[in-house]
Design a protein around this motif. Sequence first.
Motif, mmCIF file in Angstrom:
data_model
loop_
_atom_site.group_PDB
_atom_site.id
_atom_site.type_symbol
_atom_site.label_atom_id
_atom_site.label_comp_id
_atom_site.label_asym_id
_atom_site.label_seq_id
_atom_site.Cartn_x
_atom_site.Cartn_y
_atom_site.Cartn_z
ATOM 1 N N TYR A 40 0.823 -1.220 0.000
ATOM 2 C CA TYR A 40 0.000 0.000 0.000
ATOM 3 C C TYR A 40 0.850 1.260 0.000
ATOM 4 C CZ TYR A 40 -4.144 -2.805 0.365
ATOM 5 O OH TYR A 40 -5.137 -3.695 0.083
ATOM 6 N N SER B 265 -8.934 0.600 -2.676
ATOM 7 C CA SER B 265 -7.483 0.413 -2.610
ATOM 8 C C SER B 265 -7.010 -0.842 -3.330
ATOM 9 C CB SER B 265 -7.038 0.369 -1.150
ATOM 10 O OG SER B 265 -7.627 -0.731 -0.501
ATOM 11 N N GLU C 45 -2.931 -3.535 -6.009
ATOM 12 C CA GLU C 45 -2.793 -2.601 -4.886
ATOM 13 C C GLU C 45 -1.640 -1.633 -5.067
ATOM 14 O OE1 GLU C 45 -2.883 -6.118 -4.123
ATOM 15 O OE2 GLU C 45 -3.621 -6.296 -2.059
ATOM 16 N N ALA D 139 -1.721 2.415 -5.194
ATOM 17 C CA ALA D 139 -0.941 3.193 -4.231
ATOM 18 C C ALA D 139 -0.038 4.180 -4.956
ATOM 19 C CB ALA D 139 -0.124 2.262 -3.342
ATOM 20 N N ARG E 132 -3.470 4.204 2.258
ATOM 21 C CA ARG E 132 -4.475 3.571 3.113
ATOM 22 C C ARG E 132 -3.903 3.219 4.468
ATOM 23 N NH1 ARG E 132 -8.343 -1.721 2.273
ATOM 24 N NH2 ARG E 132 -9.430 -1.356 4.225
#
Lengths: 391, 252
Positions: free
Chosen positions: A247, B55, B77, B81, B87
């Motif tokens: 992420y 996300s 993901e 990002a 996130r």
Amino acid sequence: MHAFVADRRRLEFLAYALFIAGVLAMPLFIDAFWLNRIAKYLVYGMLGLAIALSWGYAGILNLGQGLFFGFGAYMAAMSLKLQSYTSLQQGSDKPIPDFMLWNAEPNAPTDLCCINEGSFLWLPFQAQWFGMAMAILAPTLIAYLVGSAIFRLRISGVYVAIITLALVLLTRLLIIDAQPVTNGFNGLTDLGWLTIGGFEFDPYMTQTYYLVAAGMVVVLLATRLLVATRAGLILQSTRDDPNRARYLGYNVAAYQVFFFTVSAAIAGFAGMLYVIAAEFASPTFMDLTFSISMVVWAAVGGRASLLGACIGAILINTIEASVSESEMLQEGWKLIIGFLFVLVVLFMPRGLAGLVNDMLDRIEAMLKPGAARPPATTKTAAATAAEKPGE
Amino acid sequence: MASAKGKALTIDGLTVDFGGFKAVDGFSMIVGDGELRVLLGANGAGKTTLMDLISGKTRSTDGSVHLYDLNITNQEEYRIARAGVGRKFQIPSIFRELTVEQNLIVAGTREPSVFRNLTFGINREGRRRLEDVVELTRLGDVLDRPAGELSHGETQWLELGMLVSQGARVILLDEPTAGMTQVETQKTAELINRMKGDHTILVVEHDMAFVREIASTITVMHLGKLLAEGSMAEIESNQAVRDAYLGSGGIH
């Protein structure tokens, strides 16, 4: 003195310098027989280091590192076998491995191209550089393919261990089964010597020791620098929390594949150096016990420290060689090592390197009790790496 | 202020079907650039699933998600990002064995490729950004500590700081004050208010005092669908919201 103890980076530098100096000074103290032995243990040191890179820094427990070591060894051995006098004594001016002639069909042409169905695979290995290059390239390529398959599917933890373990055993079976090409169980023996610019590296010569030592030192320093790069930092982050890394925008699989492959390339290079020093390649390199041994060396030395894992491998093997001279300890040694491994995993997850670090913390705390910091805050990047036992 | 200019996040008819159960069902929402949007809803309303869909953790079965003009629907993901969506999960997620500074360096490295990261340290621009984030999160005293040794509050602020370092334009926060003390919650509200404007923020939160502190617009979800949208006062007086989710007690 205080400032000196406090500066962990300088201490780490000192540890590397002392170790390398010790390795390079070895020929001053021991005879040719032991020098050859130590050369082999330096190779094992590289294997411990390769395990520390994948296990400690990437959190990937590879129980099949012998696959890459073995491939490196066989590739190098194929070239050296064709250089051996045993390959030229068979009434032919072109080299043919002796075992192929022994097992040849009565009417088979005595030529490497077609003495048996698979012998043509040996053709390019007539060039020594080809075998040496393939010793690194073949493991690199295999690791890249295997790693890509494993990590893009987000397989992790114990499943990686199981897959790599299965792969090395499978390859071992295939190599034994491909007897006409690989000499099966017996492996490749009676090898020639590595020859560079007319100089022949007799395994019992000091020059050969230095060849292996230089290879190990270069790999040790290069890997230490590699893990200090941002990529090395990002790799450690993928070990701590792969989701977080994802992420943040990192392709976690790409980092895992890269370092898994580097670890394999090191193992392949180690296999090549081993063959140069030991003059044989054998399917035992792909035995389960050998791959597990590498993990034990790294665990005892400290998988979070490249130098620690390297020293762990050298130390254990040197002790093993010394004690196995006595008949009683020959079998008992395995028991001792197994027990040691359990103890380390339970009580010293960071191995000898972690022990040294903790001792330095104690000394530091004693020297300046007022400014005592919690122990973990002073660890270097290398020492703070993985401690998760199950990963 | 950057607010009310562009659309930072456009969700259109987003649906995910888990074998007949639609956790998010034809949900649409537009979040303006620089806005701070709070997402409310009872357990099972689909808030976290919505964040998973945005996300890239979960793949949607219908509908689309746009980040500004970029279609990010069902991307990997790390691609989402990289496009600019940050996130934060409910459970703090940081790199425990790296120091706080190393955490921020990893987050702030704008170059994702392995090979281009084979150099040491960070450049001057990166150092400046890192100092800004340290200033914002007030983590200056613990920079050399392994992140695993931080308190719960510090861990959460580090994670928020990592999202800022990352350069995320849209930040998804899942219950950022869960498990925090009163003081920590207050500091978190301050931090989020300071991030507002520079970043578009979507927050899932249950702590109504906290929501009052930070929210401008609230979106209420119910059974995967949009139930209501408006200011705190509008939501509080909305009959459908009262009926569906707040019960007779109203908002506390």
